[in-house]
Design an enzyme around this catalytic site. Structure first.
Site, mmCIF file in Angstrom:
data_model
loop_
_atom_site.group_PDB
_atom_site.id
_atom_site.type_symbol
_atom_site.label_atom_id
_atom_site.label_comp_id
_atom_site.label_asym_id
_atom_site.label_seq_id
_atom_site.Cartn_x
_atom_site.Cartn_y
_atom_site.Cartn_z
ATOM 1 N N THR A 242 67.131 41.178 13.469
ATOM 2 C CA THR A 242 67.226 39.832 14.040
ATOM 3 C C THR A 242 68.111 39.784 15.288
ATOM 4 O O THR A 242 67.948 38.905 16.128
ATOM 5 C CB THR A 242 67.810 38.844 13.005
ATOM 6 O OG1 THR A 242 69.115 39.296 12.620
ATOM 7 C CG2 THR A 242 66.920 38.692 11.796
ATOM 8 N N ASP A 243 69.076 40.732 15.372
ATOM 9 C CA ASP A 243 70.115 40.585 16.402
ATOM 10 C C ASP A 243 69.572 40.562 17.832
ATOM 11 O O ASP A 243 70.050 39.791 18.663
ATOM 12 C CB ASP A 243 71.159 41.706 16.265
ATOM 13 C CG ASP A 243 72.063 41.486 15.058
ATOM 14 O OD1 ASP A 243 72.045 40.374 14.489
ATOM 15 O OD2 ASP A 243 72.791 42.422 14.685
ATOM 16 N N THR B 42 67.381 44.639 9.341
ATOM 17 C CA THR B 42 67.788 44.244 7.983
ATOM 18 C C THR B 42 66.594 44.175 7.044
ATOM 19 O O THR B 42 66.729 44.405 5.844
ATOM 20 C CB THR B 42 68.499 42.876 8.045
ATOM 21 O OG1 THR B 42 69.686 43.043 8.822
ATOM 22 C CG2 THR B 42 68.878 42.362 6.680
ATOM 23 N N SER C 138 68.986 46.754 15.110
ATOM 24 C CA SER C 138 68.579 46.294 16.447
ATOM 25 C C SER C 138 69.748 45.973 17.360
ATOM 26 O O SER C 138 69.555 45.791 18.558
ATOM 27 C CB SER C 138 67.621 45.107 16.351
ATOM 28 O OG SER C 138 68.303 43.888 16.174
#
Ligand code: ASP
Length: 328
Positions: free
Chosen positions: A101-102, A18, A68
C-alpha cells in the site's frame, strides 16, 4: 500456468507487499514481514476467484517480492515491461497487480503515465498480513479481479476495501485502517458490491495530458533523472535546495503550503535552482485540492498532481525531454 490463445486470460502479477505478508501472531497487524507469500499461493487462498473468473483463464507471474516502501526504478522497469508484454497479447483481457500500500499510488501513476493502457490494469493490496485473523487481502484480490473483468474498466485503477480509485486521484490517507485510500473531492470511480461493480464516475487519468516517457525510454534509462521533493513549513529555508543543486539534482518538486505557497527564503532558493537549469514544479502538501495558478507565478504548478505523483511526472518528462516539458 500457461494460457491458450483462444481463451480470455487474466494475468495476476505479484510484487509483494502486506497482502503477501506474514506475522508470528494472528493479532499482529504491524510487526509482520511483507512480501513472503508467492502470488500463486495468494491466488489459491481465494477459492471464490473461480466463480469470479467466469471461465477466464488465470495466469500468475511473480515480478518482484518486496515491501513497496523499497520500490526501485529496476522493479518499475521490470513491472512496466511485463505489463506491456501481457497487454499486447490479444488473449489477455486485463491485469491485476498485487502491491504494497505504501507506494501503490506512485506505481499506479507511473504505469498509467508510461503505458497509458486501454485494457484494465488493477492494483490491489492489503492493510493486514495474510496471517491475520481476518485478513483483507483475499477480498481485495477478489474485488480487483471483478473490476479487471468488468467491461467498463480501463486504464490503471486501484482497488482496496471495496472502493475503485483511478491512478490520478488515488492516495493513501490512512496508516492503519483497512479503508486506507481516498480519491479526494472528485470521489472514487466506483464500488465493488457483492461481486459487481457499481461505477460512480469516470477515471480522469487518461485525459490528464502531460509529457511522459514511453516504455523504451524507461527501459533504456539505467537510472531515472534525479528528482527530489522539498516541503514548505514554518521556517523553511533554501539550504536543502542549494545542497541538492550542488549535488546535481535534475528536478525539484516543492510541496508548498495551501495553494502551493512557499516561504520567501525557500522560494528564492527554488528560483535560483530554476535559473541554474533545474526543473522546478510547485505542488501542495495539502492532501486534498490542487494548486490553482495565479498570474505572475514564477514556478509552474503540478497540474493537480500530488507531490509524489508530480515527482514521477517530472522524472518522466525529464527522461522524455529534448524540449520544454510539462510535468503536470
Ligand atoms: N510496507 C507495506 C508495503 O507497502 C505496507 C502495505 O503493503 O500495506 O509493502
Amino acid at each position: 500456468m500457461k494460457h491458450a490463445v483462444d481463451a480470455k486470460t487474466l494475468v495476476v502479477l505479484g510484487t509483494g507487499g502486506t497482502i503477501a505478508g506474514q506475522a508470528d501472531a494472528q493479532t499482529d497487524h504491524v510487526g509482520y514481514s511483507a512480501a513472503q507469500i508467492g502470488v500463486d499461493q495468494l491466488v489459491e487462498s481465494v477459492p471464490p476467484l473461480a466463480d469470479a473468473l467466469d471461465g477466464c483463464r488465470l495466469v500468475t507471474e511473480q515480478v518482484a517480492q518486496i515491501d513497496s516502501k523499497d520500490m526501485s526504478w529496476l522493479v518499475w522497469q521490470q513491472l512496466a515491461q511485463r505489463c506491456a508484454f501481457w497487454l499486447t497479447d490479444p488473449a489477455v483481457q486485463s491485469l491485476v497487480i498485487t502491491h504494497g500500500t505504501d507506494t501503490l499510488e506512485e506505481t499506479a501513476w507511473f504505469l498509467q503515465s508510461v503505458l497509458q493502457p486501454a485494457k484494465p490494469v488493477v492494483l490491489t493490496c492489503a492493510m493486514r498480513p495474510a496471517t491475520a485473523l481476518v485478513p483483507d487481502g483475499p477480498q481485495n484480490l477478489l474485488d480487483a479481479v471483478t473490476v479487471a473483468l468488468d467491461q467498463r474498466a480501463s486504464g490503471v485503477l486501484a482497488v482496496c476495501a471495496g472502493v475503485v480509485h483511478d491512478a490520478l486521484r488515488v492516495q493513501k490517507i490512512q496508516s492503519y485502517r483497512l479503508d486506507a485510500f481516498d480519491s479526494g473531492p472528485d470521489g472514487p470511480c466506483g464500488h465493488v458490491e457483492q461481486g459487481r461493480v457499481r461505477w460512480a464516475g469516470k477515471s480522469d487519468s487518461a485525459g490528464h495530458g502531460h509529457v511522459t516517457a514511453g516504455l523504451q525510454a524507461v527501459a533504456n534509462a539505467a537510472e531515472p533523472p534525479w528528482v527530489e521533493i522539498v516541503i514548505n513549513h514554518q521556517g523553511a529555508d533554501g539550504r536543502q535546495v542549494d545542497a541538492l543543486v550542488r549535488a546535481g539534482v535534475k528536478g525539484l518538486v516543492a510541496a508548498g503550503t495551501g495553494n502551493g505557497s512557499l516561504h520567501a527564503d525557500l522560494e528564492a532558493a527554488l528560483l535560483r535552482a530554476q535559473e541554474s537549469g533545474v526543473r522546478v514544479v510547485r505542488a501542495s502538501r495539502c492532501c486534498q485540492g490542487r494548486v490553482l495558478p495565479t498570474p505572475g507565478d514564477t514556478l509552474p504548478d503540478s497540474n493537480g498532481l500530488s507531490p509524489v505523483k508530480a515527482r514521477i511526472s517530472l522524472m518522466l518528462a525529464l527522461l522524455a525531454s529534448d524540449g520544454p516539458a510539462d510535468a503536470g
